[in-house]
Motif scaffolding. Sequence first.
Motif, PDB file in Angstrom:
ATOM      1  N   SER A  41       0.810  -1.232   0.000  1.00  0.00           N
ATOM      2  CA  SER A  41       0.000   0.000   0.000  1.00  0.00           C
ATOM      3  C   SER A  41       0.839   1.275   0.000  1.00  0.00           C
ATOM      4  O   SER A  41       0.333   2.343   0.358  1.00  0.00           O
ATOM      5  N   GLN A  42       2.108   1.152  -0.362  1.00  0.00           N
ATOM      6  CA  GLN A  42       2.962   2.343  -0.471  1.00  0.00           C
ATOM      7  C   GLN A  42       3.679   2.351  -1.810  1.00  0.00           C
ATOM      8  O   GLN A  42       3.840   1.304  -2.433  1.00  0.00           O
ATOM      9  N   GLY A  43       4.130   3.531  -2.215  1.00  0.00           N
ATOM     10  CA  GLY A  43       4.981   3.598  -3.385  1.00  0.00           C
ATOM     11  C   GLY A  43       6.399   3.182  -3.038  1.00  0.00           C
ATOM     12  O   GLY A  43       6.789   3.174  -1.869  1.00  0.00           O
ATOM     13  N   PRO A  44       7.194   2.823  -4.031  1.00  0.00           N
ATOM     14  CA  PRO A  44       8.591   2.455  -3.780  1.00  0.00           C
ATOM     15  C   PRO A  44       9.367   3.609  -3.159  1.00  0.00           C
ATOM     16  O   PRO A  44       9.054   4.785  -3.378  1.00  0.00           O
ATOM     17  N   ARG A  45      10.402   3.237  -2.419  1.00  0.00           N
ATOM     18  CA  ARG A  45      11.236   4.216  -1.743  1.00  0.00           C
ATOM     19  C   ARG A  45      12.692   3.938  -2.086  1.00  0.00           C
ATOM     20  O   ARG A  45      13.149   2.794  -2.039  1.00  0.00           O
ATOM     21  N   TYR A  87      13.159  -3.636  -5.771  1.00  0.00           N
ATOM     22  CA  TYR A  87      13.252  -3.480  -7.218  1.00  0.00           C
ATOM     23  C   TYR A  87      14.610  -2.898  -7.608  1.00  0.00           C
ATOM     24  O   TYR A  87      15.081  -1.942  -6.978  1.00  0.00           O
ATOM     25  N   PHE A 101      12.701  -1.050 -14.824  1.00  0.00           N
ATOM     26  CA  PHE A 101      12.608  -1.696 -13.523  1.00  0.00           C
ATOM     27  C   PHE A 101      12.600  -3.214 -13.697  1.00  0.00           C
ATOM     28  O   PHE A 101      12.032  -3.737 -14.661  1.00  0.00           O
ATOM     29  N   GLY A 102      13.215  -3.896 -12.748  1.00  0.00           N
ATOM     30  CA  GLY A 102      13.037  -5.339 -12.663  1.00  0.00           C
ATOM     31  C   GLY A 102      11.639  -5.651 -12.153  1.00  0.00           C
ATOM     32  O   GLY A 102      10.902  -4.750 -11.731  1.00  0.00           O
ATOM     33  N   SER A 103      11.292  -6.922 -12.145  1.00  0.00           N
ATOM     34  CA  SER A 103       9.948  -7.328 -11.723  1.00  0.00           C
ATOM     35  C   SER A 103       9.822  -7.443 -10.208  1.00  0.00           C
ATOM     36  O   SER A 103       8.743  -7.707  -9.697  1.00  0.00           O
ATOM     37  N   GLY A 104      10.920  -7.235  -9.503  1.00  0.00           N
ATOM     38  CA  GLY A 104      10.849  -7.197  -8.048  1.00  0.00           C
ATOM     39  C   GLY A 104      11.177  -8.513  -7.381  1.00  0.00           C
ATOM     40  O   GLY A 104      10.868  -9.582  -7.903  1.00  0.00           O
TER      41      GLY A 104
ATOM     42  N   PHE B  33       6.660  11.447 -13.395  1.00  0.00           N
ATOM     43  CA  PHE B  33       6.552  10.163 -14.080  1.00  0.00           C
ATOM     44  C   PHE B  33       5.208   9.499 -13.759  1.00  0.00           C
ATOM     45  O   PHE B  33       4.695   9.648 -12.660  1.00  0.00           O
ATOM     46  N   TYR B  35       3.757   5.488 -13.886  1.00  0.00           N
ATOM     47  CA  TYR B  35       4.023   4.076 -14.083  1.00  0.00           C
ATOM     48  C   TYR B  35       2.734   3.297 -13.847  1.00  0.00           C
ATOM     49  O   TYR B  35       1.850   3.728 -13.109  1.00  0.00           O
ATOM     50  N   GLN B  37       1.854  -0.671 -12.374  1.00  0.00           N
ATOM     51  CA  GLN B  37       2.486  -1.786 -11.681  1.00  0.00           C
ATOM     52  C   GLN B  37       1.547  -2.972 -11.714  1.00  0.00           C
ATOM     53  O   GLN B  37       0.411  -2.896 -11.236  1.00  0.00           O
ATOM     54  N   GLY B  40       4.173  -9.519 -11.208  1.00  0.00           N
ATOM     55  CA  GLY B  40       5.125 -10.225 -12.062  1.00  0.00           C
ATOM     56  C   GLY B  40       5.772  -9.373 -13.139  1.00  0.00           C
ATOM     57  O   GLY B  40       6.684  -9.832 -13.826  1.00  0.00           O
ATOM     58  N   LEU B  41       5.314  -8.136 -13.282  1.00  0.00           N
ATOM     59  CA  LEU B  41       5.865  -7.275 -14.337  1.00  0.00           C
ATOM     60  C   LEU B  41       6.605  -6.073 -13.764  1.00  0.00           C
ATOM     61  O   LEU B  41       7.220  -5.309 -14.513  1.00  0.00           O
ATOM     62  N   GLY B  42       6.518  -5.863 -12.471  1.00  0.00           N
ATOM     63  CA  GLY B  42       7.193  -4.719 -11.880  1.00  0.00           C
ATOM     64  C   GLY B  42       6.545  -3.412 -12.295  1.00  0.00           C
ATOM     65  O   GLY B  42       5.345  -3.346 -12.575  1.00  0.00           O
ATOM     66  N   LEU B  43       7.345  -2.365 -12.360  1.00  0.00           N
ATOM     67  CA  LEU B  43       6.864  -1.052 -12.755  1.00  0.00           C
ATOM     68  C   LEU B  43       7.235  -0.800 -14.208  1.00  0.00           C
ATOM     69  O   LEU B  43       8.385  -1.022 -14.604  1.00  0.00           O
ATOM     70  N   PHE B  48       6.610  10.303 -19.094  1.00  0.00           N
ATOM     71  CA  PHE B  48       7.198  11.194 -18.124  1.00  0.00           C
ATOM     72  C   PHE B  48       7.324  12.597 -18.703  1.00  0.00           C
ATOM     73  O   PHE B  48       7.216  12.791 -19.909  1.00  0.00           O
ATOM     74  N   ASP B  59       7.607   3.220 -22.023  1.00  0.00           N
ATOM     75  CA  ASP B  59       7.577   1.916 -22.687  1.00  0.00           C
ATOM     76  C   ASP B  59       6.190   1.487 -23.135  1.00  0.00           C
ATOM     77  O   ASP B  59       6.045   0.734 -24.085  1.00  0.00           O
ATOM     78  N   LEU B  90       1.198   4.408 -10.423  1.00  0.00           N
ATOM     79  CA  LEU B  90       2.087   5.121  -9.514  1.00  0.00           C
ATOM     80  C   LEU B  90       2.644   6.358 -10.190  1.00  0.00           C
ATOM     81  O   LEU B  90       3.102   6.294 -11.332  1.00  0.00           O
ATOM     82  N   PHE B 107       7.934   8.588  -4.864  1.00  0.00           N
ATOM     83  CA  PHE B 107       6.683   8.028  -5.361  1.00  0.00           C
ATOM     84  C   PHE B 107       5.481   8.412  -4.505  1.00  0.00           C
ATOM     85  O   PHE B 107       5.601   8.572  -3.284  1.00  0.00           O
ATOM     86  N   GLY B 108       4.331   8.528  -5.155  1.00  0.00           N
ATOM     87  CA  GLY B 108       3.069   8.635  -4.445  1.00  0.00           C
ATOM     88  C   GLY B 108       2.610   7.268  -3.986  1.00  0.00           C
ATOM     89  O   GLY B 108       3.251   6.250  -4.291  1.00  0.00           O
ATOM     90  N   PRO B 109       1.487   7.205  -3.264  1.00  0.00           N
ATOM     91  CA  PRO B 109       1.006   5.928  -2.709  1.00  0.00           C
ATOM     92  C   PRO B 109       0.322   5.029  -3.725  1.00  0.00           C
ATOM     93  O   PRO B 109       0.086   3.848  -3.446  1.00  0.00           O
TER      94      PRO B 109
END
Lengths: 111, 116
Positions: A41-45, A87, A101-104, B33, B35, B37, B40-43, B48, B59, B90, B107-109
Amino acid sequence: LAKTTQPISMDSYEGQEVNITCSHNNIATNDYITWYQQFPSQGPRFIIQGYKTKVTNEVASLFIPADRKSSTLSLPRVSLSDTAVYYCLVAGRDSSYKLIFGSGTRLLVRP
Amino acid sequence: DVKVTQSSRYLVKRTGEKVFLECVQDMDHENMFWYRQDPGLGLRLIYFSYDVKMKEKGDIPEGYSVSREKKERFSLILESASTNQTSMYLCASSFARLIRPNNEQFFGPGTRLTVL
């Protein structure tokens, strides 16, 4: 096409060192490597960023070999609160911007 | 503290509707930006902007457009929402005197959009 690859998940125990590796075979000369952490529930940091060799800050280290085709995020002595998704990001600019970005990697830290 | 806010945490829309997702940052950042999410695919970068009224495709820009009329605000627009646009969206911003995509992003939430 540039691509970053990470393990889907990892398990660890409190107090252990955790190393998460990201593969980025097509990294370009101008690209930087950045790692982000994301809780539910948060964005990446932002955690750490590097270009080559080793970078260390108060929370992590980043190891990048000479060929820069991979990078390893090292978390020393993890705690339960480090349970999150991590990530890697390869970013740079040649003829256009690139933000890959990688898939995490989902890290679970157990007591 | 940098703050990036998004207009909604959850949104449910119907197929064919026009959808606006708003993002505001309070740190006078040049770069913003959008994105999406997915598991399995990430961001994946949609669009942007590195300045007011400036934008570049990421992309996966198909089906999306953006607007940046003021420095602090960046909007993502789904002209005609489809079910395959159901996702977490995001927004992020970063400081950049020069155009350097490696600068730290804040990033935002996120907005979880469901298209029925």
